[in-house]
Enzyme design. Structure first.
Site, mmCIF file in Angstrom:
data_model
loop_
_atom_site.group_PDB
_atom_site.id
_atom_site.type_symbol
_atom_site.label_atom_id
_atom_site.label_comp_id
_atom_site.label_asym_id
_atom_site.label_seq_id
_atom_site.Cartn_x
_atom_site.Cartn_y
_atom_site.Cartn_z
ATOM 1 N N PRO A 107 0.808 -1.226 0.000
ATOM 2 C CA PRO A 107 0.000 0.000 0.000
ATOM 3 C C PRO A 107 0.839 1.272 0.000
ATOM 4 C CG PRO A 107 -0.076 -1.072 2.145
ATOM 5 C CD PRO A 107 0.704 -1.977 1.255
ATOM 6 N N GLU A 108 0.534 2.168 -0.914
ATOM 7 C CA GLU A 108 1.067 3.520 -0.900
ATOM 8 C C GLU A 108 -0.154 4.445 -0.903
ATOM 9 O OE1 GLU A 108 4.197 4.202 -3.794
ATOM 10 O OE2 GLU A 108 4.863 2.134 -3.673
ATOM 11 N N LYS A 133 0.376 7.488 4.002
ATOM 12 C CA LYS A 133 -0.106 6.105 3.927
ATOM 13 C C LYS A 133 -0.882 5.699 5.180
ATOM 14 C CE LYS A 133 4.363 5.049 1.800
ATOM 15 N NZ LYS A 133 5.547 4.174 1.883
ATOM 16 N N ARG A 184 -0.555 -11.707 5.099
ATOM 17 C CA ARG A 184 0.695 -11.785 5.868
ATOM 18 C C ARG A 184 0.564 -11.286 7.298
ATOM 19 N NH1 ARG A 184 5.828 -9.931 2.516
ATOM 20 N NH2 ARG A 184 6.746 -10.520 4.506
ATOM 21 N N ARG A 242 21.133 13.924 -1.751
ATOM 22 C CA ARG A 242 20.491 12.606 -1.762
ATOM 23 C C ARG A 242 19.779 12.392 -3.101
ATOM 24 N NH1 ARG A 242 16.256 11.124 2.967
ATOM 25 N NH2 ARG A 242 15.477 13.164 2.353
ATOM 26 N N ARG A 263 16.323 -0.734 -2.366
ATOM 27 C CA ARG A 263 15.088 -1.025 -3.097
ATOM 28 C C ARG A 263 15.327 -0.951 -4.596
ATOM 29 N NH1 ARG A 263 10.556 -0.008 -0.009
ATOM 30 N NH2 ARG A 263 9.536 -1.320 -1.565
#
Ligand SMILES: [Zn+2]
Length: 267
Positions: A2-3, A70, A117, A154, A257
């Protein structure tokens, strides 16, 4: 996983399903999904929390749902429920083998919380605690507020996923937004200042498309689910042709990621 678009779609569905409805009774099919505190594991499931959830919903109609990033908060006349989707959680109309919790409504229908899960769950709290939790430690919402300007060295993909800077984007939608903006995910954040409008438009377009897509169905489907369609131009499309420039979609790892992107048209 989920985002923002998935959580927002859940929020809209819960509103729609429970409008003018009252909860007659709640059924705990797997009590491990009810916990005392956010961050608690399923092993910390608590009977006290389950009693509190029952007390909050039984005989009542929900007052409102609120989302920030979220996070999702469900307000009732006598308290709030923090709704965690975890990695695989979703609220559904239809029951499934993974249903953990069921609310029976006064028109004979039901809504279910499914979570294969069991990393998501429901936490009861007071209205004040819920309101504080909703925004604690989070930057502005990626959908409801202007996108903040990024600084520093970054990589911009990593910065977009930092919930303290902007809340709601995760690995998938951050990468898709950068593809839409035509920005290299490795670009130092500070160097995106001159392209801020393109970046913001990319984020808006990505979230808007995802919301439209998800909104076509009553329940959300995660792209990671077996048999699910992949509607995304770059996500998990390494080696395929970019729909914009026909270059080859690549994959790289950023902050642990996978980032999917097009070296041909993302500069
Ligand atoms: Zn391309």
């Amino acid at each position: 996983m989920p985002e923002l678009p998935e959580v927002e779609t859940c929020r809209r569905s819960l509103d729609r399903w429970t409008r003018d409805r009252r909860v007659d009774r709640i059924e705990f099919l797997d009590p491990r999904s009810i916990r005392d505190r956010r961050g608690d594991r399923p092993s910390a499931a608590s009977e006290r929390a389950a009693d509190r959830v029952r007390e909050i919903v039984t005989g009542h109609s929900p007052v409102a749902t609120r989302r920030h990033g979220k996070r999702l908060l469900w307000t009732w006349p006598r308290g709030c429920l923090l709704l965690h989707l975890g990695m695989t959680g979703k609220w559904t109309r239809l029951p499934s083998p993974f249903t953990k919790l069921r609310l029976h409504l006064d028109d004979g229908s039901a809504i279910n919380f499914a979570d294969p899960r069991l990393l998501g769950g429901v936490v009861p709290c007071t209205a004040a605690a819920g309101a504080a939790w909703l925004v604690e430690g989070l930057g502005p919402d990626a959908w409801d507020a202007p996108l903040p300007r990024f600084t520093g060295s970054r990589p911009i993909k990593v910065a977009l996923m930092d919930q303290a800077r902007v809340a709601g984007l995760g690995n998938l939608h951050a990468a898709e937004a950068l593809w839409r903006a035509g920005i290299d995910p490795r670009c130092p954040s500070g160097d995106t200042t001159s392209r801020h409008e393109a970046l913001e438009a990319g984020v808006r377009a990505q979230l808007g498309l995802a919301l439209d897509e998800l909104g076509e169905n009553d329940e959300i489907t995660y792209v990671e689910e077996a048999g699910a369609a992949n509607p995304f131009p770059v996500y998990q499309r390494q080696g395929e042709a970019c729909p914009r420039c026909a270059g080859e979609i690549a994959r790289m790892v950023q902050a642990g990621r996978s980032t999917y992107w097009c070296p041909g048209c993302q500069r």
